[in-house]
Design a protein around this motif. Sequence first.
Motif, PDB file in Angstrom:
ATOM      1  N   LEU A 191       0.844  -1.192   0.000  1.00  0.00           N
ATOM      2  CA  LEU A 191       0.000   0.000   0.000  1.00  0.00           C
ATOM      3  C   LEU A 191       0.883   1.246   0.000  1.00  0.00           C
ATOM      4  N   THR A 192       0.545   2.206  -0.851  1.00  0.00           N
ATOM      5  CA  THR A 192       1.231   3.496  -0.851  1.00  0.00           C
ATOM      6  C   THR A 192       0.196   4.584  -0.611  1.00  0.00           C
ATOM      7  N   VAL A 193       0.404   5.369   0.440  1.00  0.00           N
ATOM      8  CA  VAL A 193      -0.515   6.437   0.806  1.00  0.00           C
ATOM      9  C   VAL A 193       0.158   7.784   0.569  1.00  0.00           C
ATOM     10  N   PHE A 194      -0.512   8.637  -0.192  1.00  0.00           N
ATOM     11  CA  PHE A 194      -0.064  10.013  -0.422  1.00  0.00           C
ATOM     12  C   PHE A 194      -1.062  10.946   0.262  1.00  0.00           C
ATOM     13  N   CYS A 195      -0.548  12.070   0.760  1.00  0.00           N
ATOM     14  CA  CYS A 195      -1.450  12.992   1.448  1.00  0.00           C
ATOM     15  C   CYS A 195      -0.971  14.425   1.311  1.00  0.00           C
ATOM     16  N   ASP A 196      -1.908  15.321   1.107  1.00  0.00           N
ATOM     17  CA  ASP A 196      -1.637  16.752   1.164  1.00  0.00           C
ATOM     18  C   ASP A 196      -1.425  17.137   2.630  1.00  0.00           C
ATOM     19  N   PHE A 197      -0.941  18.344   2.882  1.00  0.00           N
ATOM     20  CA  PHE A 197      -0.676  18.766   4.269  1.00  0.00           C
ATOM     21  C   PHE A 197      -1.562  19.935   4.704  1.00  0.00           C
ATOM     22  N   ASP A 198      -1.412  21.083   4.058  1.00  0.00           N
ATOM     23  CA  ASP A 198      -2.187  22.260   4.453  1.00  0.00           C
ATOM     24  C   ASP A 198      -3.679  22.024   4.264  1.00  0.00           C
ATOM     25  N   MET A 199      -4.452  22.298   5.304  1.00  0.00           N
ATOM     26  CA  MET A 199      -5.915  22.173   5.304  1.00  0.00           C
ATOM     27  C   MET A 199      -6.398  20.735   5.140  1.00  0.00           C
ATOM     28  N   THR A 200      -5.466  19.799   5.048  1.00  0.00           N
ATOM     29  CA  THR A 200      -5.822  18.374   5.012  1.00  0.00           C
ATOM     30  C   THR A 200      -5.367  17.712   6.299  1.00  0.00           C
ATOM     31  N   CYS A 201      -4.066  17.813   6.587  1.00  0.00           N
ATOM     32  CA  CYS A 201      -3.547  17.309   7.868  1.00  0.00           C
ATOM     33  C   CYS A 201      -3.736  18.336   8.978  1.00  0.00           C
ATOM     34  N   ILE A 202      -3.476  19.591   8.651  1.00  0.00           N
ATOM     35  CA  ILE A 202      -3.630  20.661   9.639  1.00  0.00           C
ATOM     36  C   ILE A 202      -4.753  21.594   9.197  1.00  0.00           C
ATOM     37  N   ALA A 203      -5.276  22.359  10.144  1.00  0.00           N
ATOM     38  CA  ALA A 203      -6.440  23.201   9.867  1.00  0.00           C
ATOM     39  C   ALA A 203      -6.071  24.617   9.448  1.00  0.00           C
ATOM     40  N   VAL A 204      -4.783  24.875   9.222  1.00  0.00           N
ATOM     41  CA  VAL A 204      -4.330  26.212   8.837  1.00  0.00           C
ATOM     42  C   VAL A 204      -3.452  26.102   7.596  1.00  0.00           C
ATOM     43  N   ASP A 205      -3.146  27.243   7.013  1.00  0.00           N
ATOM     44  CA  ASP A 205      -2.244  27.313   5.867  1.00  0.00           C
ATOM     45  C   ASP A 205      -0.827  27.514   6.393  1.00  0.00           C
ATOM     46  N   SER A 206       0.107  26.662   5.985  1.00  0.00           N
ATOM     47  CA  SER A 206       1.473  26.747   6.504  1.00  0.00           C
ATOM     48  C   SER A 206       2.150  28.061   6.149  1.00  0.00           C
ATOM     49  N   SER A 207       1.752  28.681   5.041  1.00  0.00           N
ATOM     50  CA  SER A 207       2.362  29.965   4.671  1.00  0.00           C
ATOM     51  C   SER A 207       2.062  31.028   5.727  1.00  0.00           C
ATOM     52  N   ALA A 208       0.855  30.986   6.279  1.00  0.00           N
ATOM     53  CA  ALA A 208       0.493  31.938   7.328  1.00  0.00           C
ATOM     54  C   ALA A 208       1.305  31.681   8.592  1.00  0.00           C
ATOM     55  N   VAL A 209       1.608  30.411   8.874  1.00  0.00           N
ATOM     56  CA  VAL A 209       2.426  30.067  10.036  1.00  0.00           C
ATOM     57  C   VAL A 209       3.832  30.640   9.885  1.00  0.00           C
ATOM     58  N   LEU A 210       4.409  30.462   8.702  1.00  0.00           N
ATOM     59  CA  LEU A 210       5.758  30.985   8.455  1.00  0.00           C
ATOM     60  C   LEU A 210       5.783  32.507   8.523  1.00  0.00           C
ATOM     61  N   ALA A 211       4.750  33.124   7.977  1.00  0.00           N
ATOM     62  CA  ALA A 211       4.689  34.588   8.026  1.00  0.00           C
ATOM     63  C   ALA A 211       4.587  35.073   9.465  1.00  0.00           C
ATOM     64  N   GLU A 212       3.814  34.388  10.282  1.00  0.00           N
ATOM     65  CA  GLU A 212       3.652  34.797  11.676  1.00  0.00           C
ATOM     66  C   GLU A 212       4.962  34.654  12.450  1.00  0.00           C
ATOM     67  N   ILE A 213       5.721  33.592  12.142  1.00  0.00           N
ATOM     68  CA  ILE A 213       7.037  33.432  12.786  1.00  0.00           C
ATOM     69  C   ILE A 213       7.922  34.630  12.447  1.00  0.00           C
ATOM     70  N   ALA A 214       7.916  34.998  11.163  1.00  0.00           N
ATOM     71  CA  ALA A 214       8.747  36.117  10.721  1.00  0.00           C
ATOM     72  C   ALA A 214       8.345  37.412  11.417  1.00  0.00           C
ATOM     73  N   ILE A 215       7.029  37.617  11.549  1.00  0.00           N
ATOM     74  CA  ILE A 215       6.542  38.855  12.160  1.00  0.00           C
ATOM     75  C   ILE A 215       6.874  38.905  13.642  1.00  0.00           C
ATOM     76  N   ILE A 216       6.649  37.786  14.344  1.00  0.00           N
ATOM     77  CA  ILE A 216       6.898  37.747  15.780  1.00  0.00           C
ATOM     78  C   ILE A 216       8.383  37.899  16.099  1.00  0.00           C
ATOM     79  N   ARG A 217       9.221  37.247  15.277  1.00  0.00           N
ATOM     80  CA  ARG A 217      10.656  37.250  15.543  1.00  0.00           C
ATOM     81  C   ARG A 217      11.373  38.421  14.880  1.00  0.00           C
TER      82      ARG A 217
END
Length: 560
Positions: A260-286
């Motif tokens: 069996l081979t399982v493929f999966c998306d990440f943003d909004m599939t595994c997690i409930a947020v967009d990873s780009s927004a997470v990276l942007a928030e890190i940049a802003i906070i730091r």
Amino acid sequence: MPEMGALDEGGIARRFWIKSKKYLFFAMYSPYFASLASGNLDSCSFLRCISQDVHFLKAFAQAYELAEECADDEEDKSAIRKLRKRVKNKLKNYDAIVHEWGFEPPADRTSLLATQKYIDFLLATASGKVEGEKFPGKIATPFERIKLAAYTLGAMAPSMLLHASITKEIQQILDPDDSSHIYKKWIDYYYSEGFEAAALQLEDMLDKLSICLTSEELDVLERLYLQAMKLKVDFFATQQIVQKTLVPLSRLQGPDDFHLTVFCDFDMTCIAVDSSAVLAEIAIIRAPKIDLNGSETQLTHMPSADLRSTWSVLSAQYVEEHDQCIESIIPAEPAEKFNYEGLSKALEQLADFEKRANSRVIQSGVLKGLNLEDIKRAGQQLIFQDGCRGFFQKIVRNENVKADVHILSYCWCGDLIRSAFSSEDLNVLQVHSNELAYEKDISTGEIVRSVECPMEKLQTLNNILNDRNTDSQQLTVYIGGSVGDLLCLLKADIGIVIGSSPSLRRLGDHFGISFVPLFSGMVKKQKELVDGVSPNWKGLPGILYTVSSWAEIHACILGS
């Protein structure tokens, strides 16, 4: 028929059902119900299972009797008495009921281990003797007795709701004109208004009896409810059947070299947020603040206020242009049949847009100065969709599952995704995404671009498939929920759509994609399964399967 548990949304019974409803899927996708729903369950397995009804009914009658004794109000006693009377009548007429279903009552009614586990738990609850739970001591006062009655009904409610809910799901996919389904009368019995009314009456009584419970006692009640649900699901999951089944997919009854081979998306599939927004928030906070001397640190090239403003503009521009792009590629008229070529050409325009958007991000410098350690910490704190993390942990850590697992993502930073999983998971799970460029663990602002668009996702998937061992029987599953996943979803043997992306559904509908509930599709494939013939999920092109939760995916692929 109204939805089961359709009581006051604030009612205890309703809340408990919603919280434990994920276990419903582990019963639905069991080999037993998969075969029963398809109509090809062997009658011996069916009779062995329903032979246990007599044991359950006797236990229910006894539990109702004990609950009635504990009830304080005469109206409550009367309501419980009616429920008990219904059980006694069914027990008395059980052989006749089985005849009505079209079968001879089973001669062997020996209690199965899973049956006895549930019965022992139920009667222990009704007697106030469940190990590990705090029950009233002498059960002397009326309040203590009411509490015990509530606990007893809480240990009974899931059993009835499971029967009603599963038969409802099966009923919805049956052809009303097909009279050949040998278990239709059984399905009709548990889907009937009479059975639903009894289940709702039990829920109503549970709500009423639990009104006076403290928060601590409600916690006890919830644990008892959940344990009853698990035991009943385990009863169905452990039913032995003789024929080949399609579920769970990871344990297909076929050659030993099945893979069996399982493929999966990440943003909004595994997690409930967009990873780009997470990276942007890190940049802003730091990001640095201008110090008293007016100088800046070397961490990044702009202060946080400027970063936030720049990111806000980029984000708004992306959303606006993405929506415009989707509108521009949707045909004026829906296709009469699946049109893969037209969909691919349309998605090429989306690919151009995605690459332009990434170029703007690089040019803006918003990712410059990100610290790799900050990224890893943020990844470790990402919140997964309910049930998603448990699915991946089980599939990568289960020695009995022969599976490769791949995350395919548009994320700008593979380190963010990898840090969301444990090192043990990453021994099996592989991440394919874009990467940030670093100098001494500090981002330069550049993105090493490799998975930016639907075509590049598909190419990555194809490369993985081409490199695998072709000597074994292969099954591929892709899980995703955005427009960028469409080509991969269609390429896989089983494309599973999770979430409710309007863009994906609109685009799919206009290019002739058929969206089929996974349970319905599984039952159809089970009907087509013939002994000695390998299961074939691919079938007609342009079919994708929809699910309501990760629990449903888990149940179908891995079982209970």
